[in-house]
Design an enzyme around this catalytic site. Structure first.
Site, PDB file in Angstrom:
ATOM      1  N   CYS A  66      -2.311   7.219   2.618  1.00  0.00           N
ATOM      2  CA  CYS A  66      -1.701   5.925   2.312  1.00  0.00           C
ATOM      3  C   CYS A  66      -0.297   5.835   2.908  1.00  0.00           C
ATOM      4  CB  CYS A  66      -1.640   5.711   0.803  1.00  0.00           C
ATOM      5  SG  CYS A  66      -0.842   4.155   0.380  1.00  0.00           S
TER       6      CYS A  66
ATOM      7  N   HIS B  45      -9.972   9.145   7.771  1.00  0.00           N
ATOM      8  CA  HIS B  45      -9.841   7.761   8.235  1.00  0.00           C
ATOM      9  C   HIS B  45      -9.473   7.862   9.709  1.00  0.00           C
ATOM     10  CE1 HIS B  45      -7.818   3.544   7.557  1.00  0.00           C
ATOM     11  NE2 HIS B  45      -8.656   3.554   8.566  1.00  0.00           N
TER      12      HIS B  45
HETATM   13  C1  LIG Z   1      -7.058  -3.170  -0.908  1.00  0.00           C
HETATM   14  C2  LIG Z   1      -7.097  -1.760  -0.388  1.00  0.00           C
HETATM   15  C3  LIG Z   1      -6.545  -0.745  -1.133  1.00  0.00           C
HETATM   16  C4  LIG Z   1      -6.602   0.587  -0.686  1.00  0.00           C
HETATM   17  N1  LIG Z   1      -6.155   1.581  -1.500  1.00  0.00           N
HETATM   18  C5  LIG Z   1      -6.338   2.886  -1.127  1.00  0.00           C
HETATM   19  C6  LIG Z   1      -6.072   3.956  -2.027  1.00  0.00           C
HETATM   20  O1  LIG Z   1      -5.692   3.762  -3.182  1.00  0.00           O
HETATM   21  N2  LIG Z   1      -6.255   5.224  -1.567  1.00  0.00           N
HETATM   22  C7  LIG Z   1      -6.709   5.492  -0.302  1.00  0.00           C
HETATM   23  O2  LIG Z   1      -6.881   6.657   0.066  1.00  0.00           O
HETATM   24  N3  LIG Z   1      -6.991   4.499   0.553  1.00  0.00           N
HETATM   25  C8  LIG Z   1      -6.845   3.207   0.161  1.00  0.00           C
HETATM   26  N4  LIG Z   1      -7.234   2.201   1.003  1.00  0.00           N
HETATM   27  C9  LIG Z   1      -7.805   2.552   2.310  1.00  0.00           C
HETATM   28  C10 LIG Z   1      -9.331   2.682   2.202  1.00  0.00           C
HETATM   29  O3  LIG Z   1      -9.681   3.725   1.333  1.00  0.00           O
HETATM   30  C11 LIG Z   1      -9.951   2.953   3.587  1.00  0.00           C
HETATM   31  O4  LIG Z   1      -9.431   4.165   4.077  1.00  0.00           O
HETATM   32  C12 LIG Z   1      -9.631   1.844   4.598  1.00  0.00           C
HETATM   33  O5  LIG Z   1      -9.826   0.564   4.026  1.00  0.00           O
HETATM   34  C13 LIG Z   1     -10.504   1.990   5.847  1.00  0.00           C
HETATM   35  O6  LIG Z   1     -11.872   1.917   5.514  1.00  0.00           O
HETATM   36  P1  LIG Z   1     -12.726   0.546   5.736  1.00  0.00           P
HETATM   37  O7  LIG Z   1     -12.482   0.110   7.144  1.00  0.00           O
HETATM   38  O8  LIG Z   1     -14.150   0.936   5.468  1.00  0.00           O
HETATM   39  O9  LIG Z   1     -12.197  -0.445   4.751  1.00  0.00           O
HETATM   40  C14 LIG Z   1      -7.175   0.875   0.570  1.00  0.00           C
HETATM   41  C15 LIG Z   1      -7.732  -0.166   1.319  1.00  0.00           C
HETATM   42  C16 LIG Z   1      -7.704  -1.462   0.868  1.00  0.00           C
HETATM   43  C17 LIG Z   1      -8.348  -2.560   1.677  1.00  0.00           C
END
Ligand SMILES: Cc1cc2nc3c(=O)[nH]c(=O)nc-3n(C[C@H](O)[C@H](O)[C@H](O)COP(=O)(O)O)c2cc1C
Length: 329
Positions: free
Chosen positions: A95, A166
């Site tokens: 994060c 990620h």
């Molecule tokens: C609203 C929101 C909140 C997130 N909060 C966290 C979190 O608390 N911890 C974390 O490791 N990643 C967090 N992420 C990142 C996601 O876990 C993920 O790594 C990122 O969205 C990429 O994956 P995706 O393309 O499938 O969404 C957050 C993403 C979004 C959209």
């Protein structure tokens, strides 16, 4: 292959999104997908007034994601999490938000691999459930493969049970968290390379995955996939996960049935003081792509927050969507 079959497919931790209502709803569509809490800081768990570890039994398999950097505090939280029945603990090393950077955890920990390793070792010493790390592929100008490998070497040595990567780096200055999920380019090949170089380490990829076909392609190279935004926005995707990725063919409920199955939970929660809108906001996307999807969203958005709103609001919203004739199984 993964030591932990449920890690084959997981729903990403998302602050403000994957709360316990969201997870309960997601579980109605997949028995096997691994679900994550939002990130919870060690400070909140240890010093907070609320119960930051509360969840519903139905949510298993469930991973608690921790934010923190102090080995002792992480170990203390890990023990509490295991006692409460969590299936796994994950440390957030991805994060990039300012708040998280100010606390010196999240993605900026990539620059402090020994601190991450100490945290993992401290947790591993006190719990028997798996302890994993979710990381990026780099931060700022520190984005070469060797930088990533230094972290992986350290956490592997500390006994980490799995890595979720990620597949993009984070810019710690100048980009918002949202931009940091969109602007740095995805580099899946780097994650595949990591798995080839650390074949004994269980590894899942995250970032930008939108379909189960894409998920299957990644699973040719890796042990698991993690999807975040796509599942949140199009949650009925989960209804195909058990059959397509876990080989379990059960009679998955239709979209309408999923919502009907949610009603007893809604009644229970409302009786304990939860607002309807806090549950229904996670369901807005369930009819995505179907006739009536917009009417569903609009009815809920306009009515679920009203004082005294109850299950009848959900029933009325559902009545605006034609019932499907074909049920996926
Ligand atoms: C609203 C929101 C909140 C997130 N909060 C966290 C979190 O608390 N911890 C974390 O490791 N990643 C967090 N992420 C990142 C996601 O876990 C993920 O790594 C990122 O969205 C990429 O994956 P995706 O393309 O499938 O969404 C957050 C993403 C979004 C959209």
């Amino acid at each position: 292959m993964s030591q932990y079959p449920s890690a084959r497919f997981s729903v990403a931790p998302m602050l403000d999104w994957t709360d316990r209502h969201c997870r309960y709803f997601h579980r109605l569509m997949s028995r096997h997908a691994q679900l994550y809490t939002e990130m919870v800081t060690t400070g909140a768990i240890i010093h907070g007034k609320g119960d930051y570890l509360a969840y519903n039994e139905e949510e298993h398999p469930l991973v608690l994601q921790l934010g923190g950097n102090d080995p002792q505090a992480l170990a203390q939280c890990a023990v509490l999490a295991e006692q409460r029945g969590y299936d796994e603990i994950n440390l957030n090393v991805g994060c990039p938000s300012d708040r998280v950077q100010n606390g010196l955890f999240g993605a900026c920990l990539m620059a402090h691999p020994q601190t991450v390793a100490d945290g993992i070792a401290a947790m591993k010493a006190v719990v028997s459930i798996p302890v994993t790390v979710k990381t990026r592929i780099g931060i700022d100008e520190q984005d070469n493969y060797e930088f990533l490998c230094t972290l992986v070497d350290k956490v592997a040595e500390a006994g980490v049970d799995a890595l979720i990567v990620h597949a993009r780096k984070a810019w710690l200055q100048g980009l918002s968290p949202k931009e940091n999920r969109e602007i740095p380019p995805l580099d899946y090949e780097r994650v595949y390379q990591l798995k080839r170089d650390y074949p004994a380490l269980t590894m899942a990829v995250n970032g930008g995955i939108k379909t189960l076909d894409e998920a299957r392609a990644h699973l040719q190279q890796l042990d698991g996939v993690m999807l975040g935004r796509e599942v949140y926005q199009n949650p009925y995707l989960l209804a195909q996960v058990d059959a397509e990725l876990f080989g379990e063919h059960w009679q998955v409920p239709s979209r309408h049935q999923v919502i009907r199955n949610l009603l007893p939970y809604i009644e229970r929660e409302l009786s304990q003081g939860t607002y309807l809108g806090n549950i229904t906001r996670h369901t807005l996307g369930i009819f995505q792509g179907m006739p009536g999807a917009r009417a569903w969203r609009r009815h809920l958005s306009e009515n679920a927050h009203k004082r005294g709103a109850g299950p009848e609001v959900v029933e009325a919203a559902m009545a605006r969507v034609p019932e499907e004739s074909v049920v996926y199984s």
